[in-house]
Write a protein that holds these residues in place. Structure first.
Motif, PDB file in Angstrom:
ATOM      1  N   LEU A 107       0.820  -1.210   0.000  1.00  0.00           N
ATOM      2  CA  LEU A 107       0.000   0.000   0.000  1.00  0.00           C
ATOM      3  C   LEU A 107       0.855   1.261   0.000  1.00  0.00           C
ATOM      4  N   MET A 111       2.514   2.629  -5.418  1.00  0.00           N
ATOM      5  CA  MET A 111       1.450   1.855  -6.066  1.00  0.00           C
ATOM      6  C   MET A 111       0.434   2.746  -6.767  1.00  0.00           C
ATOM      7  N   PHE A 117      -2.212  -0.284  -7.964  1.00  0.00           N
ATOM      8  CA  PHE A 117      -3.010  -0.633  -6.785  1.00  0.00           C
ATOM      9  C   PHE A 117      -4.218  -1.486  -7.173  1.00  0.00           C
ATOM     10  N   ILE A 176      -4.038   3.311  -0.455  1.00  0.00           N
ATOM     11  CA  ILE A 176      -2.594   3.501  -0.447  1.00  0.00           C
ATOM     12  C   ILE A 176      -2.226   4.819   0.232  1.00  0.00           C
TER      13      ILE A 176
END
Length: 227
Positions: A107, A111, A117, A176
């Motif tokens: 996370l 990303m 993600f 994230i």
């Protein structure tokens, strides 16, 4: 329905021969695919004999699925799906041995780029869908605190539908924004979770015996990250 044999009516349009189905993105001219297709053709004689066997009165569809995903089915039937039978529950139950799995999902801020993600979350959900009831599972986020589902944040849990649903919800709620240096701490927590489970349920070299043979128990830590 167009195929009735010995009083058995099939629930799809079918004919008395087998057909071959390839998984998505399969390269049909690959040597492994060609071998699986050619060798499995010889199963038709056995499958037809099975239909005449009185002890198999309940039998309808028979399938061969290779490690490449090629599927040969008897009797042949139209199937408009484009899925991969290696992800079907009946295939997973037949081909897998019990395992303990910890999945790490990154996370970190890196990303954000290139839809990483979304791809990571989809990958974790796909992995969860391939588990069998004999498996044990948990997820650790690679974030600032190595987050785990609050319902079971110390050990692995059985891969029951209820537990998998809870983990899937946990993964779906992820966002994230963590630092980029948290992999080591998340990995340490994953190892600790495996060790805690081992201490409660048996050592990593334990075996599952079904009366005929013993299947070695396997353990995995799977990292889903952009590196």
């Amino acid at each position: 329905t167009t195929f009735t044999h010995e009083g058995r009516t099939f629930n799809k349009r079918a004919i008395k021969e087998s057909n071959v189905k390839y998984p998505p993105y399969s390269k049909r001219d690959r040597r492994k695919e060609m071998i699986a297709g050619n060798t499995s053709k010889g199963l038709e004689e056995t499958w037809l004999e099975n239909l005449f066997e009185a002890d198999y009165w309940w039998l309808r569809w028979q399938r061969f699925v290779s490690s490449t995903g090629l599927t040969r089915q008897f009797p042949a039937a139209y199937d408009g799906g484009d899925g991969d039978n290696r992800l079907e529950p009946w295939y997973l139950l037949a081909t897998q041995t019990p395992k303990r799995v910890v999945i790490l999902l990154d996370l970190s801020n890196s990303m954000h780029s290139f839809d990483r993600f979304t791809i990571g979350v989809t990958t974790v959900q796909t992995l969860l869908s391939t588990l069998i009831p004999a498996d044990w599972i948990n997820v650790v986020f690679i974030d600032d605190v190595a987050s785990m589902p609050t319902c079971f944040d110390r050990n692995l849990v059985p891969a029951t539908p209820a537990n998998l649903l809870e983990i899937q919800r946990f993964v779906d709620a992820a966002s994230i924004g963590a630092s980029d240096d948290k992999l080591v701490s998340a990995m340490a927590k994953a190892i600790l979770v495996l060790e805690e489970t081992d201490s409660l349920m048996g050592a990593t070299n334990a075996s599952k015996c079904n009366g005929y043979d013993c299947v070695p128990l396997r353990e995995f830590v799977i990292v889903v990250s952009d590196g």
